[in-house]
Design an enzyme around this catalytic site. Sequence first.
Site, short mmCIF file in Angstrom:
data_model
loop_
_atom_site.label_atom_id
_atom_site.label_comp_id
_atom_site.label_asym_id
_atom_site.label_seq_id
_atom_site.Cartn_x
_atom_site.Cartn_y
_atom_site.Cartn_z
CB THR A 288 31.38 -45.90 -15.19
OG1 THR A 288 31.61 -45.13 -16.38
CG2 THR A 288 32.69 -46.22 -14.51
CG ASP A 289 24.98 -45.14 -16.96
OD1 ASP A 289 25.17 -44.77 -18.13
OD2 ASP A 289 23.86 -45.40 -16.51
CG PHE A 290 27.22 -40.50 -20.48
CD1 PHE A 290 27.33 -40.82 -21.81
CD2 PHE A 290 27.49 -39.20 -20.08
CE1 PHE A 290 27.70 -39.85 -22.74
CE2 PHE A 290 27.85 -38.23 -21.00
CZ PHE A 290 27.97 -38.56 -22.33
#
Length: 766
Positions: A288-290
């Site tokens: 995932t992204d942050f």
Amino acid sequence: MKIKLIILLLGFSLFGYSQKKTAKKTVKIKPKTEFVSELLSKMTLEEKIGQLNLPTSGDITTGAANSSNVAKNIEEGKVGGLFNIKSVQKIKEVQKIAVEKSRLKIPLLFGMDVIHGYETTFPIPLGLSCTWDMKLIERSAQIAAQEASADGINWTFSPMVDISRDPRWGRVSEGSGEDPFLGSQIAKAMVHGYQQDDLSKNNTILSCVKHFALYGAPEAGRDYNTVDMSRIKMYNDYFPPYKAAVDAGVGSVMASFNEIDGIPATGNKWLMTDVLRKQWGFKGFVVTDFTGIPEMIEHGMGDLQTVSALALNAGVEMDMVGEGFLTTLKKSLDEKKVSIEQIDNAVRLILNAKYDLGLFQDPYKYCDEKRAKTEIFTNSNRAEARKIAAQSLVLLKNQNQLLPLKKSGTVAVIGPLADAKENMAGTWSVATNMQKSISLVAGINEVVGNSTKVLYAKGSNLDYDAAFEEKATMFGKTLHRDSRTKEELLAEALKIASQSDVIIAALGESAEMSGESSSRTNLEIPQAQKDLLQELLKTGKPVVLVLFTGRPLVLVQENETVPAILNTWFAGSEAGSAIADVLFGNENPSGKLTATFPRSVGQVPIYYNQKNTGRPLGNKEGKFEKFRSNYIDERNEPLFPFGFGLSYTTFDYSNLKISSDKMNFNEKVNVTVDVTNTGNYDGKEVVQLYIRDLVGSVTRPIKELKGFQKIAVKKGEKQTVTFEISVEELKFYNSDLQFIAEPGAFQIFVGTDSNAEKKVSLELIK
């Protein structure tokens, strides 16, 4: 005591570790499938879920790793990797916890945003793309991998390959522009630069292509905003660079923040499983992204447990920072909302990546302190960065051949970005030592030596608004705001301008005016600098605008009034020297735009490969026509088109030919053109080939880039450039999302930019 020692030795033997001479010695282990399966069979559920957890490290200082909060989780097997930890010493300490104190001694991944270089920083990706040179782009990634790996990093969250046609979006700076064909070539070059052909080598790192998918097309150009488009547009215009990275063997993929068809990408099974894995055959893992998982709560997809299960079921394997997997997957498994097979598959993919990186053979392979001392920010790397930076600069205007400047007389360098070394590396330069970057003033002084007198004045602040300037100079990229009044700053600038033969105005955006969460509605140079520029022009001295920017800007006024404009983007740690090389003729500019520069913000999104309407404008002069597709207050065409860029020399295109005007599906034809350097300098030219499908089962763009070659041509020399065209260049996704070519008529254009008008015809026949 003896029993404990025997168990310890058996444990090391089982997992193939050698703790003696850890930085040098490796041991042979079982083949990947067998090794990973055996390891997986020994893991508890908690340890499996722990491999899916990617927290940020915080600032672990040397000597304090064992007492940090993250250390406890690593020891308990609750961490699969860390990111944002820098230096081989810190990483070695943390890796030691994983492989000596955790039960199964599984090594960690260490990731970082190595976006456009490590300590040796290259131009921002948008600038790098303007070189149109795949060997240079690959080389920049290779050097970045060499330096990052020497400092303990084994995973980079790069390349970002999002197509963007809206310069309001700040992260246009981090991509390769608006074109899917060029973007695909750059994606392949970057992945290969990072990974080469063997991830087990200690100077290669795992690449992560991002942001999958469509992140570069948010509504209103506002970061993280909703994306909504047809699937035919996805496949033809936005998907190709991601697929190119997958085809190049990228090891990991990062999910985007935006929604697709009403479902956030992080939880979108059609995207992550049907497209990425089933259609494209991706074999790596998805991260995932942050905080991408918990952010789905705000999207309205459910609570943390619900969205975490949604992500795993969609095909996401690693949770960056969100800790949704860590805290909810066990409960979801008990409630049969996820399966153990899904968890095992996710863990297997992450363990596979660690195996491919050679971490099971030697968990300390990236922890050689000798490499850290000898392979980072070297003179040879800096020299290459300087050469690459020079080729990224785009000459937008050069009236009466004002450039290149002579190395004589007096030069005034004026502007808030003239002596701003902290800004030269641009956005997403997290490993850069900004104090070692070369400012424009410093670079000019170096290049001209004692032959030219160089005077400097700031002239103005970045913006009249101090609060705006603070937002635009985050992360240590201060411009050292001057407390003097605008009148005092201007007076100083005009004083040195009066003493000079030529004025170099260093203006534009600061580094953090573009990048993540730096969307803008106003695409012009800040007013304080526009006012300064107009006052400098009133002096009557020749003015060269050296433009710093992370995005296409609106430059209508500047283009009408300034005799020479050199767009420098943010050219990296060697920016000042590279810019000076071009200004004073050591290098001939050869950069070409990869993103269209609009005449007005009201034109965006704007891009060259648009489609016709049923009522296209009937003239080429931009004159208004009622009941045609145009504006009443602006022309249709941009200020500077895709592919545009001047040189100090001139190139003539002639003798455009095609080997046959008919081609069947199994044949190929050659298109040739003669390119002659008709000017007074040796130079490089990017010869561009565009194709138009005249009739299709679905509407087709008016032009599509399908080939390019960057050639070096000596003054007076002629070169014949050849492009080979097969049916592959004529294919597109139809309304059934079938990748096909249709028989019929095509036009083939060759020229210096996307306005190329020289053309030949081709008919594709069955």
